[in-house]
Design an enzyme around this catalytic site. Structure first.
Site, short mmCIF file in Angstrom:
data_model
loop_
_atom_site.label_atom_id
_atom_site.label_comp_id
_atom_site.label_asym_id
_atom_site.label_seq_id
_atom_site.Cartn_x
_atom_site.Cartn_y
_atom_site.Cartn_z
N HIS A 64 28.86 -1.33 -25.19
CA HIS A 64 30.17 -1.38 -25.87
C HIS A 64 31.30 -1.77 -24.95
CE1 HIS A 64 27.59 1.83 -27.66
NE2 HIS A 64 27.89 1.19 -28.80
N ASP A 108 -2.84 10.30 7.67
CA ASP A 108 -4.24 9.91 7.54
C ASP A 108 -4.68 8.82 8.51
OD1 ASP A 108 -6.84 9.32 6.68
OD2 ASP A 108 -6.37 9.99 4.65
N HIS A 134 -8.81 7.57 7.57
CA HIS A 134 -9.32 6.54 6.66
C HIS A 134 -9.29 5.14 7.27
CE1 HIS A 134 -5.19 5.28 6.05
NE2 HIS A 134 -5.55 4.38 5.16
N HIS A 170 -10.22 0.60 5.84
CA HIS A 170 -9.72 -0.69 6.33
C HIS A 170 -10.71 -1.38 7.27
CE1 HIS A 170 -5.87 0.20 4.51
NE2 HIS A 170 -5.75 1.32 5.20
N ASP A 191 -5.92 0.02 0.16
CA ASP A 191 -5.60 1.41 -0.16
C ASP A 191 -5.46 1.69 -1.65
OD1 ASP A 191 -5.41 2.63 2.43
OD2 ASP A 191 -3.55 1.53 2.75
S1 FES Z 1 29.74 1.45 -23.47
FE1 FES Z 1 28.62 2.41 -25.02
S2 FES Z 1 26.77 2.97 -23.98
FE2 FES Z 1 27.98 2.12 -22.43
FE LIG Z 2 -4.47 2.75 4.51
#
Ligand code: FES
Ligand SMILES: [Fe+2]
Length: 451
Positions: free
Chosen positions: A103, A204, A207, A212, A358
């Protein structure tokens, strides 16, 4: 309210599988963890001029981070006070005002409601605009240029929150004149709980040689020896640290830049190490030449030495949005920064060689707990527990191998504490005793081994 004692046994170093799945646990986390902790937002270098902004997440809440005319930074909920529409849809930019697309309410860069359509003819000038500004996040601060926000006015300062971890962070955030992030962040979705990658990055080392294996073999260099755990280095190869508020890391000595296939960064770091030693002492010069897998509690992770810096933004209990920046030092040449961005994308970018290893584990660690019987089970984080100890020179609690779960234990210790207490005041009351269950756990583990 979730009974946290059923989910985490700190001294026993086990966690319930429910922590990765339950909606109830997750809702409590949004309030008690994300609603209270300092959360990483951006780096100051991303918003240098008044009006510069980035949008980010704090848990599930969308926020706008804006540089003000006086140079300070403010953070607002990205939510219109009229009917709740998102007021800023851009990832980043420069703006004098944020105007809602619904708005047309318009908010200044300081969050104030400055204008709205038909103010006279429809509201008869009776709307008190001063009451309807964007909601401001209670605390914003930066540590060495890294900007964090916190919803809880009772929280400690950012420096206190980082605590002992600040001593370690200074190694690369301050040792050579500062670090910065190169953005905008790469973004991707992973279908996993936010704690799976958080615990993985914080602690970790285990792993790496397994998950890897193929990638580190292909990348070659000294770390290739880890592939398949063939030449696993133990006690003298590094260490793990955990600290008061769950932050922590594991370090591999002399590992800086080893995952890059270009020696330029390692050469840069070697040349800078004496400067760090002079400014911060020998320990931090040693850390400076290391490779860190690290975490700032709750959901910010980084790999110092592979130049990747991440936030795991939660999207429900079983999904995250991953944001990835490249971590460089300000003093590096533009060419070196460019080269490092390339290397970081190659390894831990969205489609990086190591990153993609991962993902599947992280998703499966989450989704297998969909089964209610599975979820009744426990997860083990006992590795290296008997070696957790205080150290004469180093703050926090130290585990003596980089392959261990010291920083997992510290992460869940603080997670459990925060999830249980009513306020930061209650956290402060535990300041003197926070190490106790971890040290007790270590002593029990030692006894069991001796028996
Ligand atoms: S102006 Fe109405 S929701 Fe932002
Ligand atoms: Fe990793």
């Amino acid at each position: 309210m979730v009974n946290i004692n059923e989910l985490v046994d700190v001294a026993g170093a086990v966690q319930s599988k429910r922590v990765f799945w339950d909606q109830e646990v997750y809702e409590q986390e949004l309030e008690r963890v994300f609603g209270r902790c300092w959360l990483f937002l951006t780096h100051e270098s991303q918003i240098p001029q008044p009006g510069d902004f980035v949008t980010a997440y704090m848990g599930e809440d969308k926020v706008i981070v804006v540089r003000q005319r006086d140079g300070s930074i403010k953070v607002f909920l990205n939510s219109c006070t009229h009917r709740g529409n998102q007021v800023c849809h851009a990832d980043s930019g420069n703006a004098k005002a944020f105007t809602c697309s619904y708005h047309g309410w318009s908010f200044g860069m300081d969050g104030e409601l400055v204008a709205l359509p038909l103010e006279q003819s429809a509201y008869y000038n009776r709307l008190d605009k001063s009451q309807w500004g964007l909601r401001e996040v209670a605390k914003v601060d930066s540590y060495r240029g890294f900007v964090f926000g916190c919803f809880d006015p009772q929280a400690p300062t950012l420096a206190e929150y980082l605590g002992e971890m600040g001593w370690y962070l200074d190694t690369w955030m301050d040792g050579t004149g500062g670090a910065e992030l190169i953005g905008p962040p790469m973004k991707s979705i992973l279908r996993c709980n936010w704690k799976v990658p958080s615990e993985n990055f914080i602690g970790d080392g285990y792993h790496v040689g397994w998950t890897h294996a193929a990638a580190i073999k292909v990348l070659g260099g000294p770390l290739a020896g880890l592939a398949g755990n063939a030449e696993i280095p133990f006690e003298d190869a590094g260490m793990q640290i955990t600290s008061r508020h769950g932050h922590g890391f594991g370090v591999i000595w002399d590992g800086v830049g080893l995952l890059h296939d270009d020696p330029a960064y390692r050469e840069y770091a070697s040349a800078k190490a004496p400067e760090v030693a002079e400014k911060l002492g020998d320990w931090r010069a040693k850390f400076y030449m290391g490779h860190w897998n690290a975490g700032i509690f709750p959901n910010c992770s980084y790999l110092y030495g592979t130049n990747t810096f991440k936030v795991w933004n939660p999207r429900g209990p079983n999904e995250i949005e991953v944001w990835t920046w490249t971590l460089v030092e300000k003093a590096m040449s533009p060419e070196l920064k460019r080269e490092i961005v390339k290397q970081a994308i190659h390894t831990f970018g969205t489609a990086g060689t190591l990153e993609s290893d991962d993902g599947e584990n992280m998703e499966t660690c989450t989704w297998s707990n969909r089964g209610p019987q599975t979820r009744k089970g426990l997860m083990n984080a006992q590795m290296g527990q008997l070696n957790d100890t205080e150290h004469p020179d180093l703050p926090g609690i130290v585990g003596k191998s980089f392959i261990g779960e010291t920083s997992y234990r510290g992460f869940y210790r603080f997670w459990a504490e925060l999830m249980q207490v009513e306020s930061w005041e209650a956290v402060r009351a535990n300041d003197a005793t926070w190490k106790e269950p971890l040290i007790r756990g270590a002593a029990n583990a030692k006894k069991e081994r001796a028996a």
